[in-house]
Design an enzyme around this catalytic site. Structure first.
Site, PDB file in Angstrom:
ATOM      1  N   HIS A   1       1.049   5.094   1.155  1.00  0.00           N
ATOM      2  CA  HIS A   1       0.461   6.113   2.026  1.00  0.00           C
ATOM      3  C   HIS A   1       0.571   7.476   1.342  1.00  0.00           C
ATOM      4  O   HIS A   1       1.646   7.848   0.845  1.00  0.00           O
ATOM      5  CB  HIS A   1       1.240   6.227   3.344  1.00  0.00           C
ATOM      6  CG  HIS A   1       1.177   5.034   4.242  1.00  0.00           C
ATOM      7  ND1 HIS A   1       0.343   4.968   5.336  1.00  0.00           N
ATOM      8  CD2 HIS A   1       1.862   3.858   4.230  1.00  0.00           C
ATOM      9  CE1 HIS A   1       0.522   3.815   5.971  1.00  0.00           C
ATOM     10  NE2 HIS A   1       1.445   3.117   5.317  1.00  0.00           N
TER      11      HIS A   1
ATOM     12  N   HIS B   1       0.839  -1.201   0.000  1.00  0.00           N
ATOM     13  CA  HIS B   1       0.000   0.000   0.000  1.00  0.00           C
ATOM     14  C   HIS B   1       0.866   1.240   0.000  1.00  0.00           C
ATOM     15  O   HIS B   1       1.959   1.259   0.557  1.00  0.00           O
ATOM     16  CB  HIS B   1      -0.973   0.005   1.183  1.00  0.00           C
ATOM     17  CG  HIS B   1      -0.335  -0.302   2.499  1.00  0.00           C
ATOM     18  ND1 HIS B   1      -0.002  -1.586   2.875  1.00  0.00           N
ATOM     19  CD2 HIS B   1       0.054   0.503   3.511  1.00  0.00           C
ATOM     20  CE1 HIS B   1       0.558  -1.557   4.073  1.00  0.00           C
ATOM     21  NE2 HIS B   1       0.618  -0.306   4.479  1.00  0.00           N
TER      22      HIS B   1
HETATM   23  P1  AMP Z   1       1.859  -0.057   7.296  1.00  0.00           P
HETATM   24  O1  AMP Z   1       2.564   0.127   8.609  1.00  0.00           O
HETATM   25  O2  AMP Z   1       2.527   0.708   6.182  1.00  0.00           O
HETATM   26  O3  AMP Z   1       1.636  -1.523   6.982  1.00  0.00           O
HETATM   27  O4  AMP Z   1       0.464   0.645   7.460  1.00  0.00           O
HETATM   28  C1  AMP Z   1      -0.739  -0.035   7.614  1.00  0.00           C
HETATM   29  C2  AMP Z   1      -1.788   1.040   7.698  1.00  0.00           C
HETATM   30  O5  AMP Z   1      -3.041   0.441   7.473  1.00  0.00           O
HETATM   31  C3  AMP Z   1      -1.845   1.755   9.060  1.00  0.00           C
HETATM   32  O6  AMP Z   1      -1.661   3.150   8.860  1.00  0.00           O
HETATM   33  C4  AMP Z   1      -3.232   1.416   9.569  1.00  0.00           C
HETATM   34  O7  AMP Z   1      -3.832   2.472  10.274  1.00  0.00           O
HETATM   35  C5  AMP Z   1      -3.991   1.096   8.279  1.00  0.00           C
HETATM   36  N1  AMP Z   1      -5.104   0.198   8.420  1.00  0.00           N
HETATM   37  C6  AMP Z   1      -5.123  -1.024   9.016  1.00  0.00           C
HETATM   38  N2  AMP Z   1      -6.350  -1.579   8.935  1.00  0.00           N
HETATM   39  C7  AMP Z   1      -7.129  -0.692   8.258  1.00  0.00           C
HETATM   40  C8  AMP Z   1      -8.491  -0.687   7.868  1.00  0.00           C
HETATM   41  N3  AMP Z   1      -9.317  -1.700   8.150  1.00  0.00           N
HETATM   42  N4  AMP Z   1      -8.955   0.392   7.189  1.00  0.00           N
HETATM   43  C9  AMP Z   1      -8.142   1.427   6.906  1.00  0.00           C
HETATM   44  N5  AMP Z   1      -6.840   1.469   7.260  1.00  0.00           N
HETATM   45  C10 AMP Z   1      -6.333   0.435   7.937  1.00  0.00           C
END
Ligand code: AMP
Ligand code: ZN
Length: 142
Positions: A104, A102
Site C-alpha cells: 500500500h 501487495h
Molecule cells: P489488505 O487488507 O492489505 O489485504 O488490503 C486489500 C486492499 O485491496 C484493500 O485496501 C481493498 O480496498 C483493496 N481491493 C480489494 N479489491 C480490489 C479491487 N478489485 N481493486 C482495487 N483494490 C481492491
C-alpha cells in the site's frame, strides 16, 4: 508460483476485471485501491502470485520495490500530499484480506486523521539480546 484462477489481483493482472492502472512494470502492476484511505491510495502487486512477503524471492521483492521512490514522488506531486505510508499487511493476523502480496502507498498530509495505534511495550532484561541471537541464528540457517 504464477497466476491463480480465482485471485482478485491475478484477475486484474490478467485483465479479467477492471482496475485503475497507474503503472505496469515487468515485475509488478500498480493500481488505485478501490476503497482508498486517501485520494491516490495505490497498491503495488508483483505480477506472479505470491500470498505473502516471506514466501517471495528477494530479487522479485527488490524489483517490485524499485518502483516505490518514483511512484511515491508522483503521488506527492499529483495529490498534494506531503508524505506517504508504505504498508504491507502480511498475513491475516496482520490485517491482510487479499492473499496476493501487495504494497500500500497511502498519501498523507498534516491533520488527515489517519494513523496507527502503536501500543508499545518494553523488553525484560536480556530478552532483546536472546531474541536477536535467535534471529541471527535463523538468518544464518537460511
Ligand atoms: P489488505 O487488507 O492489505 O489485504 O488490503 C486489500 C486492499 O485491496 C484493500 O485496501 C481493498 O480496498 C483493496 N481491493 C480489494 N479489491 C480490489 C479491487 N478489485 N481493486 C482495487 N483494490 C481492491
Ligand atoms: Zn494472485
Amino acid at each position: 508460483m504464477s497466476s491463480e484462477p480465482n485471485c482478485v489481483f491475478c484477475r486484474i493482472i490478467r485483465g479479467e476485471i477492471p482496475a485503475t492502472i497507474v503503472h505496469r512494470g515487468d515485475a509488478c502492476l500498480a493500481f488505485l485501491d478501490i476503497q482508498p484511505l486517501a485520494p491516490g491510495h495505490t497498491l503495488v502487486v508483483p505480477t506472479p502470485h505470491y500470498p505473502t512477503l516471506d514466501g517471495m524471492p528477494g530479487e522479485l521483492v527488490g524489483e517490485v520495490a524499485s518502483v516505490l521512490p518514483r511512484l511515491g514522488s508522483a503521488l506527492i506531486r499529483v495529490t498534494g500530499a506531503t508524505g506517504f505510508n508504505v504498508l504491507i499487511n502480511n498475513g491475516p493476523d496482520a490485517g491482510q484480506v487479499v492473499p496476493h502480496l501487495h504494497i500500500h502507498l497511502i498519501p498523507r498530509s498534516a491533520g488527515d486523521g489517519l494513523g496507527f495505534r502503536w501500543n508499545v511495550r518494553g523488553y525484560q532484561p536480556g530478552e532483546a539480546d536472546r531474541l536477536a541471537e535467535s534471529l541471527r541464528r535463523a538468518l544464518a540457517g537460511g
